[in-house]
Design an enzyme around this catalytic site. Structure first.
Site, PDB file in Angstrom:
ATOM      1  N   GLN A 182      -4.077 -35.580  -6.334  1.00 32.16           N
ATOM      2  CA  GLN A 182      -2.737 -36.085  -6.068  1.00 32.16           C
ATOM      3  C   GLN A 182      -2.726 -36.829  -4.732  1.00 32.16           C
ATOM      4  OE1 GLN A 182      -0.796 -32.254  -6.324  1.00 32.16           O
ATOM      5  NE2 GLN A 182       0.234 -32.805  -8.243  1.00 32.16           N
ATOM      6  N   ARG A 201      15.808 -34.236  -7.693  1.00 26.56           N
ATOM      7  CA  ARG A 201      15.160 -33.274  -6.811  1.00 26.56           C
ATOM      8  C   ARG A 201      14.015 -33.988  -6.115  1.00 26.56           C
ATOM      9  NH1 ARG A 201      10.351 -30.324  -7.152  1.00 26.56           N
ATOM     10  NH2 ARG A 201      10.346 -28.349  -6.012  1.00 26.56           N
ATOM     11  N   ASP A 229      10.845 -33.935  -4.519  1.00 28.20           N
ATOM     12  CA  ASP A 229       9.706 -33.027  -4.448  1.00 28.20           C
ATOM     13  C   ASP A 229       8.915 -33.268  -3.162  1.00 28.20           C
ATOM     14  OD1 ASP A 229       7.725 -31.152  -5.783  1.00 28.20           O
ATOM     15  OD2 ASP A 229       6.474 -32.926  -5.492  1.00 28.20           O
ATOM     16  N   TYR A 232       6.642 -34.435   3.626  1.00 29.99           N
ATOM     17  CA  TYR A 232       5.292 -34.910   3.898  1.00 29.99           C
ATOM     18  C   TYR A 232       5.123 -36.411   3.695  1.00 29.99           C
ATOM     19  CZ  TYR A 232       4.983 -29.943   2.900  1.00 29.99           C
ATOM     20  OH  TYR A 232       5.209 -28.582   2.881  1.00 29.99           O
ATOM     21  N   GLU A 278      13.487 -30.577  -1.645  1.00 32.01           N
ATOM     22  CA  GLU A 278      12.572 -29.445  -1.583  1.00 32.01           C
ATOM     23  C   GLU A 278      11.868 -29.527  -0.227  1.00 32.01           C
ATOM     24  OE1 GLU A 278       8.557 -27.507  -3.540  1.00 32.01           O
ATOM     25  OE2 GLU A 278       8.826 -29.657  -3.336  1.00 32.01           O
TER      26      GLU A 278
END
Length: 966
Positions: free
Chosen positions: A167, A197, A199, A203, A242
């Protein structure tokens, strides 16, 4: 649409792949999800959060996306998604989907192109010639990855990934990346999804010398995302972040109301489990205070479990070790920095802790998120690897593959839980819908309460109460004047507590499940809660407590009543030899007018005639009158009538007299009359009218207080009194037959008032003994039980009223209906033996008196031949009318609710109990019997409840095939 809808929402998280397989290929799909929307609506959720369903190689359960615009073929097509979305919206449900902004799959065309030398896509990802950049940044998936860098031999460089090696992270320093992700958001928002949402949102950006988390650039990117969303669509679509961070790191994502609309309360979640295990509210209180101060339009999202591990990243090392030790002592249950267990196994299968945690989830400040399967207490399979153990197929039934799919077992994407106490053979929706006490029906009831008070729980303030007992967590939720008190016992032992409720003095706590009022708040409020018990109370002013008015109660009399020309005493109205024609005609017209409004009278008279009368009291004059009522047919009635020289605050006023000033009252609803009559019977009543003798006696005690239960029936302190207001021969038969019935629940008469003329005799009144306790008229009891039961069902859509939920909510009324069915069958049998042939009770609930949980037979109707269906119809009709009247008192209850409840009570309880007890019984002609009786009752009294019952039974009669039908 309310732009703040997300504050009042209840979100249900599900994986399309895990929910229901409609085409039997082993994978859940959108058509399967569409078919299960009625279940979700019935559960009480109004927003769905769908985990990734996009094109993916599924190395990370769909979070490794290879095409943002395509649906994974096993889930269906884009048309299937649109069909699902449209139906969800038609049912008033919102849909939130994933927006995976941080990374893609290595199979994504962007990455495949970026690997090539000199590719214009190269800058879509983060590359380095060495894995030494961003040194010191933590590795999140420590169980699977040793570094945040992976070397790609095609690119000849290292690529950056915060999660799995497959990923790669997108490079948000490239404006084209941000533009591309905005386009992805617009594509799905254009289709109609209601939110996203975000995710792994912390980051997005990387900077040397930092943790590469929660950077200012990331916060600004989130604000640009919201701005783009609202510029295109206006307010109403939501962003849910999140961000598994400490409170001070999460708060910036809300901005000043220009960041995300919602964020998960990751800091609170593990502290709930810690507080439960330590039996101390401290961890919860601390995090509630730490997470205060978000913008007015923002909201925390609350959850107990989800598709990942129970993350312990944002706890201290000591807290993590404690939680691991108490919730995952077996290291195989641990993963990364968390615990890979579902909710019910985490709690050791403890039902009380399950209910307590859901009570907190649905009442703390924030929007609750329910993970699929947790509503039935689904288990897990931690040996499936990674976090797949908490993502197994939904358990619908005990059928093959848990009812999830008809595909061969080996083709399922994951095996359902099939062993141990959480096996789908024992834990499934189908079984729990039938059980009144199941986890599913508990969650449905709790969600119905949440929905009834959605604004208070979703938007209201939260005030923690400083209870001395630290095992108790108590708080007040308040919004626009509504105050709800939540009290929870975190201990495995019973706890006593005093609630400091200074600002609630004089208010009445009404328990929200039962709608039962508790004693008013006066000083510190003392409660006792059982192990892991909880209580929810609406703090209500005394004057707002709903008091049930009897359906027969007279409304306030009009200011102007008919005039009776009276020059002499009232005897000219009653005594044949003294009557004054003009006065009596006016008197009888006024009497006919008032009697047409009396619900206890089956005939609405057009004409009234005095057959006989006796004066029971001289001052003020009180007459007991026998009347003939005429309206196409004739009936005889007994009516007490009093004359008063002054207007009084008393029921029954129907005429005034002039020039002799006075007022006339009919006393069918006056408790004082019944007390006076019983006193006269106790003394031994002997009197003579022009036409007959009146003789009466009462051998029993004379109570100090006599309560009017309904017109014609009074009771108190061990005594009952029936007055035959309707002279249909029922009391004559009661006096003759009731003493001969050898049934312990029959109350035979002991005293009587007789009218005698030669050999002709009428029973005007009967008295008898009662066991100790507070008596209640059976119809009033049924109506009270119906009100309690329907209030528990308030907020449930009709699809959600499973037999189990109905049985739990209407338990007391169902028990009464079954008892009446058994008693009626036994009574029919006894009457056949005593009277010979088949005689009817010919009474509905009016034949019974309720006392301390028992139901006693008090009266019989006139002797008639006929079918038991006639008696059953009378009882069934009264039960249905009790339900209808209770429903009329509820605000916002669904119009189909009384019909469903009535069917459950009549056909599922009354009829089945009679059928099981009776020696012989045929239901042929049952709907027709109900229609006939309902028509007669509507003719008797034109009221909305009676019309609804008639219309319902007419529809059933049409739908029921006759003897020659199929």
């Amino acid at each position: 649409m309310d732009p703040l809808w997300y504050k009042d929402a209840v979100i249900y998280q599900l994986h399309v792949r895990s929910f229901f397989d409609a085409n039997n290929d082993g994978y859940g799909d959108f058509e399967g999800l569409r078919q299960k929307l009625p279940y979700l609506e019935a559960l009480g959720v109004d927003t769905l959060w769908l985990m990734p369903f996009f094109q993916s190689p599924l190395r990370d359960d769909g979070y490794d996306i290879s095409d943002y615009y395509q649906i994974l073929p096993v889930h269906g097509t884009l048309e299937d998604f649109k069909r699902f979305l449209d139906e969800a919206h038609d049912r008033g449900m919102k849909v939130i989907i994933e927006l995976v902004l941080n990374h893609t799959s290595i199979d994504h065309p962007w990455f495949q192109e970026a690997r090539k030398p000199n590719s214009p896509m190269r800058d879509f990802y983060v590359w380095s010639d060495t894995p030494e950049k961003y040194k010191g940044v933590r590795v999140i998936f420590q169980d699977f990855e040793t570094s945040n860098w992976t070397f790609d031999p095609v690119a000849g460089a290292y690529y950056w990934h915060r999660f799995y090696w497959h990923q790669p992270d997108l490079n948000w320093d490239n404006p084209e990346v941000e533009k591309a992700m905005h386009q992805v958001m617009f594509f799905w928002a254009d289709l109609g999804v209601d939110g996203f949402r975000l995710d792994a949102i912390p980051y997005l950006y990387e900077r040397e010398g930092t943790s590469c988390e929660n950077l200012p650039e990331t916060i600004e990117a989130v604000k640009r995302l919201r701005k783009a969303l609202e510029e295109r669509y206006g307010p109403g679509k939501v962003l849910l972040a999140e961000a598994n961070m400490w409170p001070e790191e999460t708060l910036p994502y809300f901005g000043d109301g220009d960041g995300v609309h919602m964020a998960y309360n990751f800091p609170l979640m593990p502290r709930i489990f810690m507080a439960l295990r330590r039996e101390d509210r401290g961890p919860i209180e601390t995090m509630l205070k730490e997470t205060e101060g978000i913008p007015e339009t923002a909201q925390w999202a609350l959850f107990l479990r989800n598709h990942d591990e129970l993350t312990l990243e944002k706890v201290t090392e000591e807290e993590r070790e404690f939680l691991w030790e108490v919730y995952a002592p077996d290291p195989r249950f641990r993963i990364n920095l968390g615990i890979r267990r579902r909710l019910m196994p985490l709690l050791g299968g403890d039902r009380r802790r399950f209910e307590l945690l859901h009570a907190l989830l649905f009442t703390l400040k924030g929007t609750p998120i329910l993970y699929y399967g947790d509503e039935i207490g689904m288990g897990d399979n931690p040996f499936l690897g990674d976090r797949n153990g908490v993502r197994t197929p939904m358990q619908w039934s005990a059928d093959r593959n848990a009812g999830f799919s008809r595909a061969p077992y080996h083709r399922l994407f994951l095996p359902p839980v099939s062993e141990g106490p959480y096996s789908y053979h024992f834990v499934n929706v189908e079984a729990q819908e039938q059980s009144p006490h199941s986890h599913l029906n508990f969650v449905r009831r709790l969600l119905a309460i949440r929905q009834r008070h959605a604004k208070t729980f979703g938007r209201g303030s939260l005030k923690l109460l400083p209870v001395e007992n630290r095992r108790i967590l108590a708080y007040l939720r308040e919004h626009e004047g509504e105050r709800i008190l939540v009290v929870a016992n975190l201990s495995r032992y019973t706890q006593a507590l005093d609630l400091p409720l200074e600002e609630a003095q004089g208010l009445v706590p009404v328990e929200l499940f039962s709608q039962s009022p508790f004693p008013p708040v006066e000083g510190p409020y003392r409660l006792t809660l059982g192990p892991h018990g909880f209580a929810l109370f609406a703090l209500t002013p005394k004057e707002a407590i709903r008091v049930q008015t009897p359906d027969w109660a007279e409304e306030a009399p009009p200011e102007e009543v008919p005039l009776v020309p009276l020059e002499e005493g009232p005897e000219v109205l009653f005594v044949e030899t003294m009557k004054e024609e003009r006065a009596q005609r006016a008197f009888l017209r006024a009497l006919a007018q008032v009697l047409r409004d009396r619900s206890w009278l089956p005939l609405k008279p057009e004409r009234v005639e005095v057959l006989d009368a006796i004066r029971l009291e001289k001052d003020p004059p009180l007459y007991l009158t026998l009347l003939e009522l005429e309206n196409h047919t004739r009936r005889t009635a007994l009516l007490p009538i009093r004359y008063s020289p002054r207007r009084e605050e008393a029921p029954g006023l129907f005429a005034r007299t002039r020039p002799r000033e006075g007022y006339l009252y009919e006393l069918s609803q006056d408790p004082g009359f019944y007390a006076y009559l019983l006193k006269r019977l106790k003394e031994g009543l002997e009197a003579r009218s022009l036409k007959a003798y009146y003789r009466g006696s009462h051998p029993g005690p004379l109570p100090q207080n006599l309560t009017l239960l309904r017109p014609g029936l009074a009771a108190g302190e061990g005594v009952w009194l029936q007055v035959g207001l309707v002279q249909d021969g029922g009391l004559d038969r009661t006096l003759e037959v009731l003493p001969r019935l050898d049934l312990p629940w029959v109350l035979p008469p002991k005293g009587r008032l007789l009218w005698e003329r030669g050999k002709e005799r009428r029973v005007l009144a009967l008295t008898g003994d009662l066991p100790e306790g507070e008596p209640k008229e059976a119809f009033a009891l049924a109506q009270a039980l119906a009100a309690e039961g329907l209030s528990r069902l308030q907020g449930h859509p009709p699809e959600g009223l499973s037999p189990g939920l109905l049985a739990e909510a209407l338990r007391e009324l169902e028990a009464l209906a079954r008892l009446l069915g058994v008693r009626l069958a036994l009574l029919h049998r006894s009457l056949a033996e005593v009277e010979g042939g088949f005689s009817l009770l010919n009474r509905g609930l009016g034949a019974f008196l309720a006392l301390e949980g028992e139901v006693y037979l008090l009266a019989l109707g006139p002797k008639e031949e006929g079918s038991p269906l006639m008696d059953l119809a009378r009882l069934a009709y009264d039960l249905e009318r009790a339900v209808e009247l209770a429903w009329e008192d509820l605000e916002g209850a669904h119009p189909e609710l009384p019909g469903l409840a009535a069917q459950f009570l009549v056909e599922g309880a009354l009829l089945s109990a009679y059928r099981d007890t009776a020696l012989e019984f045929s239901e042929e002609g049952w709907p027709e019997a109900m229609v006939a009786w309902a028509e007669a009752q509507l003719h008797r009294e034109e009221k909305p409840a009676r019309r609804r019952i008639l219309e319902r039974w007419r529809e059933k009669a049409k739908a029921t095939p006759g003897p020659q039908g199929p």
